[in-house]
Design a protein around this motif. Structure first.
Motif, PDB file in Angstrom:
ATOM      1  N   LEU A 127      -2.021  10.945  12.077  1.00  0.00           N
ATOM      2  CA  LEU A 127      -0.915  11.129  11.210  1.00  0.00           C
ATOM      3  C   LEU A 127      -1.510  11.404   9.727  1.00  0.00           C
ATOM      4  CD1 LEU A 127       0.757   8.239  12.345  1.00  0.00           C
ATOM      5  CD2 LEU A 127       1.803  10.359  12.281  1.00  0.00           C
ATOM      6  N   ARG A 128      -2.410  10.907   9.336  1.00  0.00           N
ATOM      7  CA  ARG A 128      -3.072  11.135   8.231  1.00  0.00           C
ATOM      8  C   ARG A 128      -3.664  12.731   7.849  1.00  0.00           C
ATOM      9  NH1 ARG A 128      -7.296   8.099   8.412  1.00  0.00           N
ATOM     10  NH2 ARG A 128      -6.448   6.422   7.253  1.00  0.00           N
ATOM     11  N   ARG A 129      -3.835  13.381   8.960  1.00  0.00           N
ATOM     12  CA  ARG A 129      -4.414  14.828   8.754  1.00  0.00           C
ATOM     13  C   ARG A 129      -3.038  15.547   8.814  1.00  0.00           C
ATOM     14  NH1 ARG A 129      -8.507  17.708   7.883  1.00  0.00           N
ATOM     15  NH2 ARG A 129      -9.719  16.388   9.439  1.00  0.00           N
ATOM     16  N   ALA A 130      -1.896  14.950   9.418  1.00  0.00           N
ATOM     17  CA  ALA A 130      -0.568  15.823   9.303  1.00  0.00           C
ATOM     18  C   ALA A 130      -0.198  15.764   7.814  1.00  0.00           C
ATOM     19  CB  ALA A 130       0.419  15.029   9.910  1.00  0.00           C
ATOM     20  N   THR A 131      -0.497  14.594   7.236  1.00  0.00           N
ATOM     21  CA  THR A 131       0.155  14.169   5.471  1.00  0.00           C
ATOM     22  C   THR A 131      -0.935  15.160   4.663  1.00  0.00           C
ATOM     23  OG1 THR A 131      -1.318  12.496   5.345  1.00  0.00           O
ATOM     24  CG2 THR A 131       0.936  12.261   5.959  1.00  0.00           C
ATOM     25  N   ASN A 137       6.090  15.722   4.680  1.00  0.00           N
ATOM     26  CA  ASN A 137       6.724  15.699   6.072  1.00  0.00           C
ATOM     27  C   ASN A 137       7.316  14.276   6.434  1.00  0.00           C
ATOM     28  OD1 ASN A 137       7.056  15.537   8.962  1.00  0.00           O
ATOM     29  ND2 ASN A 137       6.273  17.515   9.075  1.00  0.00           N
ATOM     30  N   ILE A 138       8.574  14.149   6.309  1.00  0.00           N
ATOM     31  CA  ILE A 138       9.225  12.738   6.322  1.00  0.00           C
ATOM     32  C   ILE A 138       9.022  12.087   7.693  1.00  0.00           C
ATOM     33  CG2 ILE A 138      11.686  11.682   6.066  1.00  0.00           C
ATOM     34  CD1 ILE A 138      12.306  13.906   4.062  1.00  0.00           C
ATOM     35  N   PRO A 139       9.270  12.912   8.685  1.00  0.00           N
ATOM     36  CA  PRO A 139       8.943  12.344  10.143  1.00  0.00           C
ATOM     37  C   PRO A 139       7.635  11.738  10.251  1.00  0.00           C
ATOM     38  CG  PRO A 139      10.296  14.027  10.348  1.00  0.00           C
ATOM     39  CD  PRO A 139      10.030  14.388   8.903  1.00  0.00           C
ATOM     40  N   VAL A 140       6.666  12.266   9.761  1.00  0.00           N
ATOM     41  CA  VAL A 140       5.236  11.909   9.779  1.00  0.00           C
ATOM     42  C   VAL A 140       5.221  10.701   8.998  1.00  0.00           C
ATOM     43  CG1 VAL A 140       2.967  12.502   9.026  1.00  0.00           C
ATOM     44  CG2 VAL A 140       4.144  13.891  10.494  1.00  0.00           C
ATOM     45  N   LEU A 141       5.501  10.731   7.745  1.00  0.00           N
ATOM     46  CA  LEU A 141       5.645   9.475   6.855  1.00  0.00           C
ATOM     47  C   LEU A 141       6.196   8.131   7.771  1.00  0.00           C
ATOM     48  CD1 LEU A 141       5.887  11.052   3.542  1.00  0.00           C
ATOM     49  CD2 LEU A 141       3.970  10.095   4.216  1.00  0.00           C
ATOM     50  N   GLN A 142       7.425   8.507   8.465  1.00  0.00           N
ATOM     51  CA  GLN A 142       8.160   7.540   8.808  1.00  0.00           C
ATOM     52  C   GLN A 142       7.542   6.934  10.028  1.00  0.00           C
ATOM     53  OE1 GLN A 142      11.724   9.618   9.545  1.00  0.00           O
ATOM     54  NE2 GLN A 142      12.793   8.843   7.733  1.00  0.00           N
ATOM     55  N   GLU A 143       6.701   7.876  10.745  1.00  0.00           N
ATOM     56  CA  GLU A 143       6.000   7.491  12.156  1.00  0.00           C
ATOM     57  C   GLU A 143       4.666   6.442  11.695  1.00  0.00           C
ATOM     58  OE1 GLU A 143       4.329   6.659  15.885  1.00  0.00           O
ATOM     59  OE2 GLU A 143       6.435   7.371  15.229  1.00  0.00           O
ATOM     60  N   TRP A 144       4.143   7.020  10.490  1.00  0.00           N
ATOM     61  CA  TRP A 144       2.782   6.280  10.146  1.00  0.00           C
ATOM     62  C   TRP A 144       3.336   4.859   9.509  1.00  0.00           C
ATOM     63  CZ3 TRP A 144      -1.033   8.853   6.077  1.00  0.00           C
ATOM     64  CH2 TRP A 144      -2.268   7.977   6.245  1.00  0.00           C
ATOM     65  N   SER A 145       4.600   5.071   8.860  1.00  0.00           N
ATOM     66  CA  SER A 145       4.914   3.474   8.363  1.00  0.00           C
ATOM     67  C   SER A 145       5.453   2.374   9.589  1.00  0.00           C
ATOM     68  CB  SER A 145       6.403   3.936   7.860  1.00  0.00           C
ATOM     69  OG  SER A 145       7.000   2.766   7.336  1.00  0.00           O
ATOM     70  N   ARG A 146       5.808   3.224  10.689  1.00  0.00           N
ATOM     71  CA  ARG A 146       6.196   2.437  11.831  1.00  0.00           C
ATOM     72  C   ARG A 146       4.983   1.910  12.448  1.00  0.00           C
ATOM     73  NH1 ARG A 146      10.517   6.113  12.596  1.00  0.00           N
ATOM     74  NH2 ARG A 146       9.231   7.480  13.670  1.00  0.00           N
ATOM     75  N   LEU A 147       4.055   2.688  12.611  1.00  0.00           N
ATOM     76  CA  LEU A 147       2.480   2.392  13.203  1.00  0.00           C
ATOM     77  C   LEU A 147       2.004   1.343  12.209  1.00  0.00           C
ATOM     78  CD1 LEU A 147       0.052   2.981  14.767  1.00  0.00           C
ATOM     79  CD2 LEU A 147      -0.510   4.479  13.014  1.00  0.00           C
ATOM     80  N   GLU A 148       1.961   1.291  10.887  1.00  0.00           N
ATOM     81  CA  GLU A 148       1.257   0.343  10.019  1.00  0.00           C
ATOM     82  C   GLU A 148       2.157  -1.210  10.123  1.00  0.00           C
ATOM     83  OE1 GLU A 148      -1.619   0.684   9.241  1.00  0.00           O
ATOM     84  OE2 GLU A 148      -1.790   2.989   9.140  1.00  0.00           O
ATOM     85  N   GLU A 149       3.320  -1.097  10.332  1.00  0.00           N
ATOM     86  CA  GLU A 149       4.246  -2.134  10.382  1.00  0.00           C
ATOM     87  C   GLU A 149       3.903  -3.046  11.606  1.00  0.00           C
ATOM     88  OE1 GLU A 149       8.849  -3.492   9.177  1.00  0.00           O
ATOM     89  OE2 GLU A 149       8.316  -1.559  10.309  1.00  0.00           O
ATOM     90  N   ARG A 150       3.843  -2.259  12.818  1.00  0.00           N
ATOM     91  CA  ARG A 150       3.476  -2.906  14.173  1.00  0.00           C
ATOM     92  C   ARG A 150       2.361  -3.569  14.023  1.00  0.00           C
ATOM     93  NH1 ARG A 150       6.527   2.146  17.529  1.00  0.00           N
ATOM     94  NH2 ARG A 150       8.595   1.525  17.010  1.00  0.00           N
ATOM     95  N   VAL A 151       1.306  -3.235  13.466  1.00  0.00           N
ATOM     96  CA  VAL A 151       0.056  -3.715  13.318  1.00  0.00           C
ATOM     97  C   VAL A 151      -0.238  -4.785  12.144  1.00  0.00           C
ATOM     98  CG1 VAL A 151      -1.216  -1.809  14.747  1.00  0.00           C
ATOM     99  CG2 VAL A 151      -1.165  -1.756  12.089  1.00  0.00           C
ATOM    100  N   GLY A 152       0.724  -5.247  11.579  1.00  0.00           N
ATOM    101  CA  GLY A 152       0.837  -5.925  10.536  1.00  0.00           C
ATOM    102  C   GLY A 152       0.505  -5.558   9.246  1.00  0.00           C
ATOM    103  N   HIS A 153       0.350  -4.396   8.902  1.00  0.00           N
ATOM    104  CA  HIS A 153       0.010  -3.607   7.465  1.00  0.00           C
ATOM    105  C   HIS A 153       1.345  -3.511   6.760  1.00  0.00           C
ATOM    106  CE1 HIS A 153      -4.080  -2.116   9.595  1.00  0.00           C
ATOM    107  NE2 HIS A 153      -4.031  -3.343   9.494  1.00  0.00           N
ATOM    108  N   GLU A 154       2.006  -4.499   6.378  1.00  0.00           N
ATOM    109  CA  GLU A 154       3.297  -4.426   5.843  1.00  0.00           C
ATOM    110  C   GLU A 154       3.336  -3.640   4.510  1.00  0.00           C
ATOM    111  OE1 GLU A 154       4.988  -8.369   5.699  1.00  0.00           O
ATOM    112  OE2 GLU A 154       4.893  -8.734   8.013  1.00  0.00           O
ATOM    113  N   VAL A 155       2.360  -4.026   3.738  1.00  0.00           N
ATOM    114  CA  VAL A 155       2.423  -3.212   2.295  1.00  0.00           C
ATOM    115  C   VAL A 155       2.210  -2.037   2.379  1.00  0.00           C
ATOM    116  CG1 VAL A 155       1.060  -3.143   0.094  1.00  0.00           C
ATOM    117  CG2 VAL A 155       1.307  -5.388   1.203  1.00  0.00           C
ATOM    118  N   LEU A 156       1.370  -1.137   3.183  1.00  0.00           N
ATOM    119  CA  LEU A 156       1.161   0.021   3.509  1.00  0.00           C
ATOM    120  C   LEU A 156       2.390   0.654   4.287  1.00  0.00           C
ATOM    121  CD1 LEU A 156      -0.533   2.490   3.557  1.00  0.00           C
ATOM    122  CD2 LEU A 156      -1.661   1.936   5.697  1.00  0.00           C
ATOM    123  N   ALA A 157       2.813  -0.050   5.189  1.00  0.00           N
ATOM    124  CA  ALA A 157       4.245   0.515   5.735  1.00  0.00           C
ATOM    125  C   ALA A 157       5.311   0.701   4.898  1.00  0.00           C
ATOM    126  CB  ALA A 157       4.281  -0.708   6.834  1.00  0.00           C
TER     127      ALA A 157
END
Length: 209
Positions: A127-131, A137-157
């Motif tokens: 995802l970082r490479r994609a950005t 790219n909005i879908p990429v940013l949204q997917e990355w946000s979901r990923l970070e939220e699921r692992v507890g990185h709420e601020v980054l998400a």
């Protein structure tokens, strides 16, 4: 000309005339039997008509004819995913990315599979490479946000989600065109075409971020 037959066939398929579309695709392939555009389009038509086996054969022929036919790899992968063949779909997503390592769409698809498989590090790296290639790219940013939220990185998400919202807002105002700085960054990224595992360089220790 094969592209004429293809365009006509696509039109007929959209109108629901699947049999007529098939006949037109066949005529196009009589002119150029190895035309990957026709093979891909026909595969899409068969998939939409509920014929996954026929679609699979057409996608397979397309990539055998041209291993760099990214659209066929992608379409085949989406087909297998919808059919519930997730391992095969993941393999095909990797093949698509290998054919076009600078495709943010391919990177996103691979990242989704890595997330499902539980490999957060690889998913994040992709995802970082994609950005880096396509910062807005909005879908990429949204997917990355979901990923970070699921692992507890709420601020980054939250930051990623807000970034996606900002880009969406700008695009709706007609200001979605990339800035000169972003275009320069994309050009710089494309100078070196990364392989699938190259995306992991310097990213394996980022779980704490």
């Amino acid at each position: 000309r094969p592209e004429t037959w293809q365009a006509w066939a696509i039109y007929e398929a959209k109108e629901g005339n699947t049999d007529k579309a098939r006949a037109l695709y066949r005529k196009g392939l009589r002119v150029d039997a190895d035309n990957t555009y026709i093979l891909h389009a026909w595969g899409i038509t068969e998939q939409q008509a509920g014929n996954p086996s026929a679609a699979r054969k057409l996608f397979s022929k397309a990539v055998l004819t041209d291993p760099q036919c990214v659209k066929a790899w992608e379409a085949w992968g989406h087909l297998e995913e919808r059919e519930g063949h997730f391992i095969r779909a993941h393999q095909l997503a990797r093949r698509a990315l290998a054919a076009n390592p600078t495709s943010s769409c391919c990177l996103l698809q691979c990242a989704r599979f890595e997330r499902v498989n539980g490999d957060v590090t690889i998913a994040r790296a992709l995802l970082r490479r994609a950005t880096q290639i396509e910062p807005d790219n909005i879908p990429v940013l949204q997917e990355w946000s979901r990923l970070e939220e699921r692992v507890g990185h709420e601020v980054l998400a939250l930051q990623l989600r807000q970034r996606a919202k900002d880009f969406l807002h700008f695009s709706r105002r007609g200001s979605g065109r990339r800035s000169a700085r972003q275009s320069k960054q994309q050009s710089k990224t494309r100078r070196r075409v990364p392989g699938y595992l190259d995306c992991l360089l310097d990213d394996r220790t980022d779980d704490s971020k």
